[in-house]
Write an enzyme that holds these catalytic residues in place. Structure first.
Site, PDB file in Angstrom:
ATOM      1  N   ASP A 152       0.956  -1.175  -0.027  1.00  0.00           N
ATOM      2  CA  ASP A 152      -0.002   0.107  -0.008  1.00  0.00           C
ATOM      3  C   ASP A 152       0.905   1.343   0.168  1.00  0.00           C
ATOM      4  O   ASP A 152       2.109   1.131   0.024  1.00  0.00           O
ATOM      5  CB  ASP A 152      -0.853   0.004   1.171  1.00  0.00           C
ATOM      6  CG  ASP A 152      -0.193   0.072   2.694  1.00  0.00           C
ATOM      7  OD1 ASP A 152       1.002   0.183   2.627  1.00  0.00           O
ATOM      8  OD2 ASP A 152      -0.820   0.399   3.506  1.00  0.00           O
ATOM      9  N   ASP A 166       1.488   4.874   2.110  1.00  0.00           N
ATOM     10  CA  ASP A 166       1.064   5.492   3.690  1.00  0.00           C
ATOM     11  C   ASP A 166       1.408   6.960   3.732  1.00  0.00           C
ATOM     12  O   ASP A 166       2.536   7.517   3.263  1.00  0.00           O
ATOM     13  CB  ASP A 166       1.648   4.686   4.692  1.00  0.00           C
ATOM     14  CG  ASP A 166       1.490   3.042   4.659  1.00  0.00           C
ATOM     15  OD1 ASP A 166       0.243   2.577   4.998  1.00  0.00           O
ATOM     16  OD2 ASP A 166       2.367   2.724   4.298  1.00  0.00           O
ATOM     17  N   ASP A 185      -3.317   4.358   2.794  1.00  0.00           N
ATOM     18  CA  ASP A 185      -3.502   4.738   4.132  1.00  0.00           C
ATOM     19  C   ASP A 185      -3.169   6.022   4.462  1.00  0.00           C
ATOM     20  O   ASP A 185      -2.065   6.490   4.061  1.00  0.00           O
ATOM     21  CB  ASP A 185      -2.956   3.841   5.084  1.00  0.00           C
ATOM     22  CG  ASP A 185      -3.274   2.467   5.270  1.00  0.00           C
ATOM     23  OD1 ASP A 185      -4.468   2.206   4.662  1.00  0.00           O
ATOM     24  OD2 ASP A 185      -2.540   1.448   5.646  1.00  0.00           O
TER      25      ASP A 185
HETATM   26  P1  GTP Z   1       4.274  -2.625   3.111  1.00  0.00           P
HETATM   27  O1  GTP Z   1       3.102  -1.669   2.988  1.00  0.00           O
HETATM   28  O2  GTP Z   1       3.867  -3.707   3.000  1.00  0.00           O
HETATM   29  O3  GTP Z   1       5.424  -2.005   2.181  1.00  0.00           O
HETATM   30  O4  GTP Z   1       4.898  -2.209   4.487  1.00  0.00           O
HETATM   31  P2  GTP Z   1       4.758  -1.070   5.476  1.00  0.00           P
HETATM   32  O5  GTP Z   1       5.866  -1.289   6.559  1.00  0.00           O
HETATM   33  O6  GTP Z   1       4.357   0.114   4.904  1.00  0.00           O
HETATM   34  O7  GTP Z   1       3.464  -1.804   6.500  1.00  0.00           O
HETATM   35  P3  GTP Z   1       2.125  -1.089   6.623  1.00  0.00           P
HETATM   36  O8  GTP Z   1       1.613  -0.344   5.753  1.00  0.00           O
HETATM   37  O9  GTP Z   1       1.196  -1.999   7.145  1.00  0.00           O
HETATM   38  O10 GTP Z   1       2.143  -0.147   7.788  1.00  0.00           O
HETATM   39  C1  GTP Z   1       3.171   0.926   8.189  1.00  0.00           C
HETATM   40  C2  GTP Z   1       3.304   1.218   9.496  1.00  0.00           C
HETATM   41  O11 GTP Z   1       2.321   1.733   9.949  1.00  0.00           O
HETATM   42  C3  GTP Z   1       3.950   0.136  10.237  1.00  0.00           C
HETATM   43  O12 GTP Z   1       5.114   0.523  10.944  1.00  0.00           O
HETATM   44  C4  GTP Z   1       2.892  -0.046  11.139  1.00  0.00           C
HETATM   45  O13 GTP Z   1       3.710  -0.549  12.525  1.00  0.00           O
HETATM   46  C5  GTP Z   1       2.379   0.957  11.321  1.00  0.00           C
HETATM   47  N1  GTP Z   1       0.834   0.628  11.312  1.00  0.00           N
HETATM   48  C6  GTP Z   1       0.013   0.145  10.731  1.00  0.00           C
HETATM   49  N2  GTP Z   1      -1.486   0.150  11.256  1.00  0.00           N
HETATM   50  C7  GTP Z   1      -1.201   0.788  12.341  1.00  0.00           C
HETATM   51  C8  GTP Z   1      -2.146   1.012  13.686  1.00  0.00           C
HETATM   52  O14 GTP Z   1      -3.224   0.673  13.279  1.00  0.00           O
HETATM   53  N3  GTP Z   1      -1.470   1.725  14.443  1.00  0.00           N
HETATM   54  C9  GTP Z   1      -0.218   2.069  14.589  1.00  0.00           C
HETATM   55  N4  GTP Z   1       0.028   2.800  15.611  1.00  0.00           N
HETATM   56  N5  GTP Z   1       0.509   1.971  13.527  1.00  0.00           N
HETATM   57  C10 GTP Z   1      -0.007   1.196  12.482  1.00  0.00           C
HETATM   58 MN    MN Z   2       2.677   0.548   3.788  1.00  0.00          MN
HETATM   59 MN    MN Z   3      -0.450   0.753   5.390  1.00  0.00          MN
END
Ligand code: GTP
Ligand code: MN
Ligand code: MN
Length: 396
Positions: free
Chosen positions: A204, A206, A320
């Protein structure tokens, strides 16, 4: 904590937040194997085992060169008997029987497929598997009731399986930026998550949104979402309101790691034009194997925008969005940059070694009985007694 003595075999500190973990991993076969077992444990509601395998994989990711024998691993932290058995199997036999067995198992394959649907967690997948549902086809035939997220997830399954590229992330960044400044001039967006850590692809994209004047960010998310919706950029969105200030157990108590920001889980409709022509030269029909999802078509369903007989000119991408007040921005930035294990280890370090509670909102010092302010990630690391680790080295 890091001692300077010459290392013979490998030596790494036990907390991932004391290590610099870049994306170049010298032991991908071993870390993939352990990550697969971690994933299987997580999908099976065995979070403790999942974390143990994640920690073991992260230790191997931090090694400066390929492991050739288990003796090199003597004294390394976080490598339990189970992980060591898997590593030995791979080093000696070329593969781990447990990993191969897991990969082939119907249960794991079904869990992967079903939780691969946006909106479907391990619990739901488990329940469906118990009802004999192992594939998307069986799910569609089953007449199971899907919620709005799951319907969107099923409808865009193929697109969302495709890794998001950095170019696509940047294109979406430009759209989000336009949305944000249109509804609140001066508001700022920051790319977070894996792309901030330098990953070339992600599941995704973020973004963290804030405004330099405290309070101006209040109510921003619904406006951003409305703007994006009015421009036809959203295929799905679910916004959850900020509950940090409202929460009765909020600031007075050590903050929990449950996030209370205003956030939006969405699926973007990214047109080819926004992808900066990266697909222009490609002329294979991408939509021949699309799922005929039987969800209620949204008013902006793909069929309508698809030129008759031609290929689609857009793809679905998970995005996100998080809004943070500027006073919490550094904590939000640190908390949302990841990796997930790095975050977990930071909180463990804070709690166990410093008697502090770290969340994406604040840092509370239990000994002093007060919150520690910070306006940058560097300051938070300093409060925690840690050497600063830049995002590109948080890939634990
Ligand atoms: P990919 O999207 O697979 O490339 O990996 P990513 O590291 O970007 O993972 P992800 O998008 O799932 O999450 C990004 C960051 O947001 C991570 O460090 C998670 O710990 C954090 N995160 C995701 N969901 C939540 C949540 O509900 N609360 C908090 N505090 N952090 C979150
Ligand atoms: Mn991500
Ligand atoms: Mn995410």
């Amino acid at each position: 904590q890091i001692d300077e003595e010459e290392v013979v075999a490998f030596s790494v500190p036990s907390y991932a937040c004391l290590r610099r973990t870049t994306l170049d991993n010298h032991n991908p076969v071993l870390t993939d194997a352990l990550s697969l077992l971690a994933e299987n444990a997580e999908l099976s509601d065995e979070d403790g085992r999942g974390v143990a395998f994640r920690r073991a994989a992260a230790v191997l990711k931090a090694l400066p060169e390929p492991v050739t024998g288990v003796t090199q691993l003597r004294g390394l932290p976080c490598l339990g008997g189970h992980s060591l058995r898997v590593i030995r199997d791979i080093l000696e036999n070329g593969a781990s029987s447990e990993v191969e067995f897991t990969k082939q198992s119907e249960r794991f394959k079904a869990l992967k497929v079903l939780t691969g649907i946006f909106g479907v967690g391990a619990k739901t997948a488990e329940r469906w598997i118990r009802d004999g549902i192992h594939s998307l086809h069986q799910l569609q035939e089953s007449g199971q009731t899907l919620n709005r997220a799951q319907q969107a997830g099923l409808e865009h399954y193929d697109d969302l399986k495709q890794p998001v590229t950095k170019a696509e992330a940047d294109a979406i960044g430009e759209i989000v930026e336009e949305a944000v400044v249109s509804v609140l001039p001066g508001a700022q967006i920051t790319l977070i998550g894996g792309f901030r850590r330098g990953k070339l692809t992600g599941h995704d994209v973020d973004f963290l949104i804030t405004h330099p004047e405290e309070g101006r960010e209040v109510g921003l998310m619904p406006k951003v979402v409305s703007w994006l919706e009015s421009q036809g950029f959203l295929l799905y969105q679910k916004t959850t309101r900020n509950s940090y200030l409202e929460a009765k157990d909020g600031p007075a108590r050590p903050p929990s790691n449950i996030d209370r920001f205003e956030r939006c889980f969405s699926i973007f409709k990214l047109a080819e034009a926004e992808k900066r022509g990266t697909m222009q030269t490609e002329n294979t029909p991408e939509d021949t194997c699309r799922l005929a999802a039987h969800s209620q078509a949204t008013d902006e369903g793909p069929q309508r925008t698809k030129p008759a007989g031609g290929r689609r000119r857009w793809r679905a991408v998970r995005v996100d969005l998080v809004v943070s007040p500027i006073s919490q921005f550094a904590f939000a930035l640190l908390g949302w940059t990841g990796s997930k294990l790095f975050e977990r280890e930071l909180r463990r370090w804070a709690g166990h070694e410093k008697a502090m509670s770290l969340s994406s909102h604040a840092l509370y010092d239990n000994n002093q009985g007060r919150y520690l302010r910070a306006t940058s990630e560097e300051e938070i690391f300093t409060h925690l007694g840690l050497e600063y680790i830049p995002p590109s080295e948080r890939n634990a």
